[in-house]
Design a protein around this motif. Sequence first.
Motif: not given
Lengths: 290, 256
Positions: B222, B230-233, B238, B242-244, B247
């Motif tokens: 996370t 912001v992002e978790t996976g 991640v 990362p999608r963000s 991140t």
Amino acid sequence: MNVASLSSPRADSKYEIAHLKLVPKRHVGRMVTAAVVLVLLATLVRAFSVGQIEWSYVRDFLFAPAILDGLVNTLLMTVAAMGLGIVLGVLIAIMRISGNPVLSSIAIAYVWIFRGAPALLQLMLWFNLALIFPTMGIPGLFEVRTVDVMTPFVAAVLGLGISQGAYTSEVVRSGLLSVDSGQYEAARTIGMTQMMMLRRIVLPQAMRVMVPPVGNEVIGMVKLTSLASVIQYSEILHNAQIIYFANTRVLELLLVASFWYLAVVSVLSIGQHYIERYFGRGSKSIRSSM
Amino acid sequence: MNQDILVKAIDVTKNYGHFRALDKVSLDVARGEVSCIIGPSGSGKSTLLRCINLLERMDGGAIWVNDELIGYRREGNNLHEFSDAEISRQRRRIGMVFQRFNLFPHKTAVENIIEGPVQVLGEPVKEARQRALALLERVGLADKANHYPSELSGGQQQRVAIARAMGMRPDLILFDEPTSALDPELVSEVLDVMKDLAASGMTMIVVTHELGFARNVANTVTFMETGKVVETGLASEVLSAPRSARTAEFIKAVHS
């Protein structure tokens, strides 16, 4: 310097010092001050030896039953008053740092009042309590005459113990503050309750910081018990006084009392050393790192 | 609630005065999972961890551990705040390892480990001691049982601290930057112990800057920033894709 002079050191004896004799520095100032102090000390010893002190009285009364009784009472009072002082000190310190605003205000007021009045005055207040409260007790349940309860011993224990508690609470509080907040958190994360945490983790570590000043206070208490002579408690000074009122050997008996105070304090100082060593376990000593 | 979810945090919010340390943070951790929380300092990672075992009080949201609401008892339409004793009871099931170890300095390594089992759980000393020695063996410190923390290196102290947390037989262990206070050469010995613990099926929530550990050991990662998730996976996703953008930026900054 050229190569020739290096290969033959004799050529320049200025750099050849290994064979010279070393003359240590003379501490002239040190010797003079030591001599002056020793002369002064000798004068003092001489003054006492030619002064009109009957040393035989000192010797005879050193182990007189009245003096030894007084010594026992002094020790008893020290233990009782200091015991009360420590119990109150821990209690007040915990009240002070507790989140309860009523308790912490009471703790602050306690320290303010009982640190603010002279111990001798407090002692006399307790002793004379009967003047304003002739009887005490719970109405309808029991009642006693205050003069019967407020013996010199009880008045002295209360007066000395309660005022000591005010001082000791500050020592305990500084001990508690000296323990890292991480210790409180670690104790909480293993599921300790507040009291268990104080008893098992915080107080034992605080003790390390608390022992030297508490030792100081115990030693102070030994001597403070002499105040109880004012309210007729027969501790060592009181008994010495009674004897010299009869035989007029004032200084001799005061020396007897001093001897015993010094003896008790010496024993306590040694005891403190061992207590410090016990509570210092697990920590590197300052001395060894110096 | 899903049977496999051990820790469930929903909309956890925490304020320090006007500063919002946690802003509606939600997190699910499955039983046996290793969940790493990464992010810049001041992002609220440690605060979230400390809310889980009630070292910090939440201002909003709720956390369940083992289907038990943390800090409150539900009675009809009321939530009753737990007493000191009830909070202590809940904390027993949640171990914690601190950045600064926080071993008890007046107790030896083995005494540190048996303190909780004996005093809190009421285990017989002899039994607790045997278990503690086995735990020390497991973290590679069998020969240091009778040493005081001051006689141990940082890495050894942290391994004792992990053994202390395990000694309580917790449902999960929280790690608050367990290697951040260590000299660089001591980091791996602590990470190795944590790896071993993860392999044994312990549920772990790890706040860390060790992205290598996150990549190799964590199941989920996370990324938090300014009190928000912001992002978790999955860890691999991640950290590798990362999608963000934030991140990605953070991961790049840590690696360089």
